[in-house]
Design a protein around this motif. Structure first.
Motif, short mmCIF file in Angstrom:
data_model
loop_
_atom_site.label_atom_id
_atom_site.label_comp_id
_atom_site.label_asym_id
_atom_site.label_seq_id
_atom_site.Cartn_x
_atom_site.Cartn_y
_atom_site.Cartn_z
N PRO A 238 -15.15 2.79 -1.87
CA PRO A 238 -15.15 2.25 -3.23
C PRO A 238 -14.64 0.81 -3.25
CG PRO A 238 -14.09 4.41 -3.18
CD PRO A 238 -14.30 3.98 -1.75
N ALA A 239 -15.23 -0.01 -4.08
CA ALA A 239 -14.75 -1.38 -4.25
C ALA A 239 -13.30 -1.33 -4.72
CB ALA A 239 -15.61 -2.11 -5.28
N ALA A 240 -12.54 -2.31 -4.25
CA ALA A 240 -11.12 -2.39 -4.62
C ALA A 240 -10.81 -3.83 -4.99
CB ALA A 240 -10.24 -1.93 -3.47
N GLU A 241 -9.85 -4.00 -5.89
CA GLU A 241 -9.43 -5.33 -6.31
C GLU A 241 -7.91 -5.40 -6.38
OE1 GLU A 241 -11.41 -6.70 -9.88
OE2 GLU A 241 -13.40 -6.33 -9.02
N ARG A 242 -7.40 -6.58 -6.11
CA ARG A 242 -5.96 -6.82 -6.17
C ARG A 242 -5.55 -6.90 -7.64
NH1 ARG A 242 -2.56 -11.00 -2.36
NH2 ARG A 242 -0.56 -10.01 -2.76
N GLN A 243 -4.50 -6.18 -7.98
CA GLN A 243 -4.02 -6.13 -9.35
C GLN A 243 -2.95 -7.19 -9.59
OE1 GLN A 243 -5.64 -3.69 -11.42
NE2 GLN A 243 -6.85 -3.76 -9.54
N VAL A 244 -2.62 -7.41 -10.84
CA VAL A 244 -1.60 -8.40 -11.21
C VAL A 244 -0.26 -8.08 -10.54
CG1 VAL A 244 -0.29 -9.36 -13.15
CG2 VAL A 244 -2.74 -8.93 -13.39
N ASP A 245 0.05 -6.80 -10.37
CA ASP A 245 1.32 -6.40 -9.75
C ASP A 245 1.30 -6.50 -8.22
OD1 ASP A 245 -0.17 -4.20 -8.92
OD2 ASP A 245 1.03 -2.73 -10.03
N GLY A 246 0.16 -6.93 -7.65
CA GLY A 246 0.05 -7.08 -6.20
C GLY A 246 -0.55 -5.89 -5.49
N SER A 247 -0.62 -4.75 -6.19
CA SER A 247 -1.24 -3.58 -5.57
C SER A 247 -2.75 -3.77 -5.49
CB SER A 247 -0.90 -2.32 -6.38
OG SER A 247 -1.54 -2.35 -7.64
#
Length: 158
Positions: A53-62
């Protein structure tokens, strides 16, 4: 010394969608033939499957998938494995895939899975930079080639 290049840019089908983003670059092909290039995918090294699955970096760094699964640990493992490989082979510069949550060096997706890019970097790109490795994206090919040629002219052996 070797050059690190994102495996997907070398034609390996390791991207999240099972595809590659092959660069048709003569100089890169020459360096690859000479055995100077280490092709590597931090996400696969971190234990993620292909496809995934596509993944993206979140604002919290996760880093999360669109479904909310936290895959940060795999991305961290991949970044650390990439750094270890770089140290082992005296890698001083890397050509990484822009926009990736691992390899993005100037822009990554905003974490909302809406296709919006923001200034930022992936975990691997950030870790390599923290350890003095110069990171370029495929959007900076002239700069990458010039940097490598400078290293060569200074007597660095690749």
């Amino acid at each position: 010394m070797k050059l690190l290049v994102s495996a997907c840019l070398l034609g390996e089908r390791v991207r999240y969608d099972g595809q590659a983003q092959t660069l048709a670059l003569t100089q890169l092909a020459i360096w690859k033939q000479q055995g100077l290039i280490l092709g590597y995918c931090p996400e696969v090294a971190g234990g993620l499957p292909v496809p995934r699955p596509a993944a993206e970096r979140q604002v919290d760094g996760s880093i999360r998938t669109a479904g909310g699964t936290d895959v940060t640990a795999a991305f961290i493992r991949g970044a650390e494995a990439t750094l270890a490989l770089c140290v082992q082979h005296d890698v001083r510069c890397a050509l990484l895939k822009e926009r990736s949550p691992s390899c993005g060096s100037r822009h990554i997706y905003n974490g909302r899975f809406d296709g919006t890019l923001v200034a930022g970097e992936g975990l691997t790109a950030a870790l390599l930079r923290q350890h003095g490795i110069r990171v370029f994206s495929e959007l900076q090919l002239p700069e990458f080639i010039a940097h490598v040629q400078t290293l060569l002219s200074q007597g660095s052996s690749l």
